[in-house]
Design a protein around this motif. Sequence first.
Motif, PDB file in Angstrom:
ATOM      1  N   SER A 125      69.470 -34.899 -59.519  1.00 21.72           N
ATOM      2  CA  SER A 125      69.899 -34.484 -58.178  1.00 21.72           C
ATOM      3  C   SER A 125      70.101 -35.689 -57.244  1.00 21.72           C
ATOM      4  CB  SER A 125      68.901 -33.486 -57.591  1.00 21.72           C
ATOM      5  OG  SER A 125      67.567 -33.984 -57.679  1.00 21.72           O
ATOM      6  N   HIS A 126      70.089 -36.907 -57.808  1.00 23.98           N
ATOM      7  CA  HIS A 126      70.455 -38.164 -57.132  1.00 23.98           C
ATOM      8  C   HIS A 126      69.370 -38.795 -56.270  1.00 23.98           C
ATOM      9  CE1 HIS A 126      74.449 -37.727 -58.736  1.00 23.98           C
ATOM     10  NE2 HIS A 126      74.497 -36.499 -58.255  1.00 23.98           N
ATOM     11  N   GLU A 127      68.106 -38.398 -56.455  1.00 22.07           N
ATOM     12  CA  GLU A 127      67.013 -39.124 -55.803  1.00 22.07           C
ATOM     13  C   GLU A 127      66.555 -40.244 -56.735  1.00 22.07           C
ATOM     14  OE1 GLU A 127      67.233 -35.054 -54.296  1.00 22.07           O
ATOM     15  OE2 GLU A 127      66.889 -35.786 -56.315  1.00 22.07           O
ATOM     16  N   TRP A 128      66.070 -41.334 -56.144  1.00 20.17           N
ATOM     17  CA  TRP A 128      65.477 -42.417 -56.936  1.00 20.17           C
ATOM     18  C   TRP A 128      63.986 -42.474 -56.663  1.00 20.17           C
ATOM     19  CZ3 TRP A 128      62.937 -45.903 -53.982  1.00 20.17           C
ATOM     20  CH2 TRP A 128      63.395 -46.156 -52.683  1.00 20.17           C
ATOM     21  N   VAL A 129      63.256 -43.048 -57.612  1.00 20.68           N
ATOM     22  CA  VAL A 129      61.805 -43.185 -57.512  1.00 20.68           C
ATOM     23  C   VAL A 129      61.420 -44.600 -57.933  1.00 20.68           C
ATOM     24  CG1 VAL A 129      59.566 -42.346 -58.331  1.00 20.68           C
ATOM     25  CG2 VAL A 129      61.483 -40.762 -58.154  1.00 20.68           C
ATOM     26  N   ARG A 130      60.625 -45.237 -57.082  1.00 20.38           N
ATOM     27  CA  ARG A 130      60.080 -46.560 -57.434  1.00 20.38           C
ATOM     28  C   ARG A 130      58.564 -46.427 -57.526  1.00 20.38           C
ATOM     29  NH1 ARG A 130      62.629 -49.929 -54.025  1.00 20.38           N
ATOM     30  NH2 ARG A 130      61.321 -49.301 -52.301  1.00 20.38           N
ATOM     31  N   LEU A 131      58.009 -46.739 -58.694  1.00 14.21           N
ATOM     32  CA  LEU A 131      56.560 -46.751 -58.873  1.00 14.21           C
ATOM     33  C   LEU A 131      56.033 -48.054 -58.289  1.00 14.21           C
ATOM     34  CD1 LEU A 131      54.001 -45.436 -60.057  1.00 14.21           C
ATOM     35  CD2 LEU A 131      54.516 -46.615 -62.210  1.00 14.21           C
ATOM     36  N   GLU A 132      55.139 -47.933 -57.303  1.00  7.57           N
ATOM     37  CA  GLU A 132      54.590 -49.112 -56.642  1.00  7.57           C
ATOM     38  C   GLU A 132      53.338 -49.594 -57.386  1.00  7.57           C
ATOM     39  OE1 GLU A 132      56.472 -50.335 -54.462  1.00  7.57           O
ATOM     40  OE2 GLU A 132      57.598 -48.674 -53.616  1.00  7.57           O
ATOM     41  N   GLU A 133      52.913 -50.824 -57.098  1.00  9.56           N
ATOM     42  CA  GLU A 133      51.754 -51.407 -57.781  1.00  9.56           C
ATOM     43  C   GLU A 133      50.474 -50.622 -57.541  1.00  9.56           C
ATOM     44  OE1 GLU A 133      51.286 -55.587 -57.055  1.00  9.56           O
ATOM     45  OE2 GLU A 133      53.335 -56.039 -57.689  1.00  9.56           O
ATOM     46  N   ASP A 134      50.375 -49.941 -56.389  1.00 11.59           N
ATOM     47  CA  ASP A 134      49.153 -49.189 -56.071  1.00 11.59           C
ATOM     48  C   ASP A 134      49.152 -47.770 -56.659  1.00 11.59           C
ATOM     49  OD1 ASP A 134      50.968 -47.869 -54.456  1.00 11.59           O
ATOM     50  OD2 ASP A 134      49.949 -48.335 -52.566  1.00 11.59           O
ATOM     51  N   GLY A 135      50.178 -47.451 -57.455  1.00  7.79           N
ATOM     52  CA  GLY A 135      50.227 -46.140 -58.095  1.00  7.79           C
ATOM     53  C   GLY A 135      50.961 -45.082 -57.285  1.00  7.79           C
ATOM     54  N   THR A 136      51.367 -45.418 -56.054  1.00  3.48           N
ATOM     55  CA  THR A 136      52.164 -44.479 -55.263  1.00  3.48           C
ATOM     56  C   THR A 136      53.624 -44.616 -55.678  1.00  3.48           C
ATOM     57  OG1 THR A 136      52.544 -46.058 -53.463  1.00  3.48           O
ATOM     58  CG2 THR A 136      50.568 -44.651 -53.306  1.00  3.48           C
ATOM     59  N   VAL A 137      54.458 -43.687 -55.207  1.00  2.00           N
ATOM     60  CA  VAL A 137      55.893 -43.786 -55.472  1.00  2.00           C
ATOM     61  C   VAL A 137      56.649 -43.713 -54.149  1.00  2.00           C
ATOM     62  CG1 VAL A 137      55.808 -42.868 -57.826  1.00  2.00           C
ATOM     63  CG2 VAL A 137      56.127 -41.296 -55.930  1.00  2.00           C
ATOM     64  N   THR A 138      57.760 -44.428 -54.093  1.00  2.00           N
ATOM     65  CA  THR A 138      58.667 -44.391 -52.954  1.00  2.00           C
ATOM     66  C   THR A 138      59.923 -43.675 -53.430  1.00  2.00           C
ATOM     67  OG1 THR A 138      57.768 -46.482 -52.146  1.00  2.00           O
ATOM     68  CG2 THR A 138      59.911 -45.793 -51.263  1.00  2.00           C
ATOM     69  N   ILE A 146      67.350 -32.526 -50.287  1.00  3.80           N
ATOM     70  CA  ILE A 146      66.665 -33.589 -51.012  1.00  3.80           C
ATOM     71  C   ILE A 146      65.543 -32.901 -51.790  1.00  3.80           C
ATOM     72  CG2 ILE A 146      65.290 -35.690 -50.806  1.00  3.80           C
ATOM     73  CD1 ILE A 146      66.480 -35.862 -47.909  1.00  3.80           C
ATOM     74  N   TYR A 147      65.393 -33.260 -53.050  1.00  4.22           N
ATOM     75  CA  TYR A 147      64.359 -32.666 -53.892  1.00  4.22           C
ATOM     76  C   TYR A 147      63.347 -33.737 -54.294  1.00  4.22           C
ATOM     77  CZ  TYR A 147      67.689 -28.901 -54.038  1.00  4.22           C
ATOM     78  OH  TYR A 147      68.557 -27.902 -53.657  1.00  4.22           O
ATOM     79  N   SER A 148      62.103 -33.326 -54.453  1.00  5.59           N
ATOM     80  CA  SER A 148      61.071 -34.258 -54.873  1.00  5.59           C
ATOM     81  C   SER A 148      61.140 -34.436 -56.387  1.00  5.59           C
ATOM     82  CB  SER A 148      59.686 -33.746 -54.467  1.00  5.59           C
ATOM     83  OG  SER A 148      58.734 -34.768 -54.663  1.00  5.59           O
ATOM     84  N   PRO A 149      61.413 -35.649 -56.864  1.00  7.69           N
ATOM     85  CA  PRO A 149      61.528 -35.868 -58.302  1.00  7.69           C
ATOM     86  C   PRO A 149      60.199 -35.694 -59.046  1.00  7.69           C
ATOM     87  CG  PRO A 149      62.533 -37.667 -57.069  1.00  7.69           C
ATOM     88  CD  PRO A 149      61.757 -36.836 -56.101  1.00  7.69           C
ATOM     89  N   VAL A 150      59.090 -35.932 -58.333  1.00  5.82           N
ATOM     90  CA  VAL A 150      57.757 -35.748 -58.898  1.00  5.82           C
ATOM     91  C   VAL A 150      56.895 -35.028 -57.868  1.00  5.82           C
ATOM     92  CG1 VAL A 150      57.863 -37.772 -60.417  1.00  5.82           C
ATOM     93  CG2 VAL A 150      56.962 -38.022 -58.107  1.00  5.82           C
ATOM     94  N   GLY A 151      55.824 -34.410 -58.335  1.00  9.12           N
ATOM     95  CA  GLY A 151      54.925 -33.704 -57.435  1.00  9.12           C
ATOM     96  C   GLY A 151      53.836 -34.618 -56.899  1.00  9.12           C
ATOM     97  N   GLY A 152      53.294 -34.241 -55.742  1.00 12.63           N
ATOM     98  CA  GLY A 152      52.201 -35.004 -55.163  1.00 12.63           C
ATOM     99  C   GLY A 152      52.106 -34.792 -53.663  1.00 12.63           C
ATOM    100  N   GLU A 153      51.263 -35.615 -53.032  1.00 12.31           N
ATOM    101  CA  GLU A 153      51.039 -35.527 -51.585  1.00 12.31           C
ATOM    102  C   GLU A 153      51.832 -36.597 -50.858  1.00 12.31           C
ATOM    103  OE1 GLU A 153      47.504 -36.054 -48.248  1.00 12.31           O
ATOM    104  OE2 GLU A 153      46.960 -35.972 -50.363  1.00 12.31           O
ATOM    105  N   VAL A 154      52.514 -36.200 -49.784  1.00  7.94           N
ATOM    106  CA  VAL A 154      53.300 -37.128 -48.973  1.00  7.94           C
ATOM    107  C   VAL A 154      52.345 -38.010 -48.168  1.00  7.94           C
ATOM    108  CG1 VAL A 154      55.037 -37.359 -47.165  1.00  7.94           C
ATOM    109  CG2 VAL A 154      55.212 -35.493 -48.839  1.00  7.94           C
ATOM    110  N   LEU A 155      52.444 -39.320 -48.386  1.00  9.00           N
ATOM    111  CA  LEU A 155      51.566 -40.281 -47.715  1.00  9.00           C
ATOM    112  C   LEU A 155      52.207 -40.904 -46.480  1.00  9.00           C
ATOM    113  CD1 LEU A 155      50.236 -42.235 -50.825  1.00  9.00           C
ATOM    114  CD2 LEU A 155      49.123 -40.362 -49.605  1.00  9.00           C
ATOM    115  N   ALA A 156      53.519 -41.062 -46.505  1.00  7.12           N
ATOM    116  CA  ALA A 156      54.230 -41.724 -45.397  1.00  7.12           C
ATOM    117  C   ALA A 156      55.688 -41.299 -45.424  1.00  7.12           C
ATOM    118  CB  ALA A 156      54.135 -43.246 -45.536  1.00  7.12           C
TER     119      ALA A 156
END
Length: 130
Positions: free
Chosen positions: A13-26, A70-80
């Motif tokens: 659906s054209h969203e991108w995901v970057r896995l950050e060093e702290d385990g969060t995703v952007t 916009i769709y969430s590519p992965v599940g979880g809690e929104v941090l920012a």
Amino acid sequence: MSQTPSELKYAGSHEWVRLEEDGTVTIGISDHAQDALGDVVFVEVPDVGSALAAGEEAGVVESVKAASDIYSPVGGEVLAVNELLEDEPETVNSDPYNDGWFYKLQPADTSELDALLNAEDYQSKCDEDD
């Protein structure tokens, strides 16, 4: 030709995901998506603290041409969320992979990232869609 950074994962659906060093995703939308939308004039992002499931609607991006969910590519809690987009939504057009990110998430299950497309597969999908 749109940019497709190889270090990112992509949803169909054209969203991108970057896995950050702290385990969060952007999360944001791809260069291909912003290009197809045209000039972005408004971005609605999820609320900080909200829980999203993979594939769940997370917001809306509006351009002069269209509005798109916009769709969430992965599940979880929104941090920012990217507050810059409130006043400067056009940042999504000029820098979709850096300053134009939408929200950060603490993934509930990082194995969901394995279901996403790599850059090469995503680019192939975009080429087929064009």
